[in-house]
Design a protein around this motif. Sequence first.
Motif: not given
Length: 391
Positions: A51-53, A66-76, A118-121, A128-133
């Motif tokens: 992850y980029h922290v 963590l960003k994967k693929g070309q998807g534009s959707r983002c989840i927090g 986070a470990y499994r994902l 898309g983009t995963l933001n872990l807050i």
Amino acid sequence: MTTQKNCTAFSDSELQTFIDVRRQIHAAPELGAETPHTAELVAARLEQWGYHVHVGIGGHGLVGVLKKGQGSRCIGLRADMDALPMQEKNPFAHASKIAGRMHACGHDGHTAILLAAAYRLANSDFNGTLNLIFQPDEEGLCGAKAMIDDGLFQRFPCDAIFALHNMPGAPVGSVVVQAGPTMASSERVSLTIGGKGGHGAMPELAVDPVPVVASLINAIQTIKSRNLGPEEYAVISIGMLQAGSVYNIIPDEASMLISVRTDTPQTQQKINQRLEQIVRGHEQSFGVRIDLQITQLAPALINDPEEAQRVRASLAPLFEPGQIHHRGPKVMGTEDFAWMLGEVPGCYFMLGNGEGEFHGCSVHNPHYDFNDALIGLGAKCWIALVEGFLV
């Protein structure tokens, strides 16, 4: 039960790793906005998994991206990290090693759950983009707003945001996902009544603020019973009174602190308007000056109906039929995740922490402990939600 992709059970050794992390955090609790060691522990693991922290957001808040693929959707996904200023009374080995501090609300467990996810994902194939807050100072109701004010959603945009909390007294394997008003707002109301001090034997020469306090108590308690309808939820609690220091002196002033909790902005506004009317009426009736200060600590937590339904659908394969509840007991506690839901649509849901004398023990209790059985289940909830959202 059926499962979704990558939602297979964690191995015993994987689970033990995150149980150990949870207990490490539990033994070394940090308070309020000062969570540097917990944040450092979280950041190190996220970086290890790719992850980029980003650290130092609103203090010790951090975001792992963590960003994967070309998807534009983002989840927090959000977890809280702070503990409570209370003495733990549990005898087990991982009890708090710091006097006067305790993880009595399960934030150690919430952090461990999100780390396990986070470990499994990190090895998932979402798009898309995963933001872990990871947020400090939830208990002080300041951490979420501090991160937002520091540009959280400008720097890490989210199409939707989610959080969870453990729920003592509900069985493990049950979950409450409620649409609409879910937890209460919190306001601190301060009243300072300015009179004119004098000798206790000559009250006619003074303007006594003490009878004003007595009258205010009675008047304020009628707001709930006489100004609100039965469908309007509110709690008004007078928590502090202060006046005088000697038995035979009429004090110059008296003060009150009041907690006001409501589940909608409309009810909150109605109560505040009535408080203003009561205060100004008492000024006229008693010939005193009253300073009224109303501070909103957090708004009501209101889940977006569409996102609540998304959570239910994502979690359905993980729970037995009938164990995903659309409504739970009315809770008038406050959660500062409400600030985030005011910026981005999302949902906050509750996982059963267990029943009985131990795991049914209420949060904010010196004998409470988070149930480690939730770590694997909670992580699978996050994995299912992310993989269903980022497709």
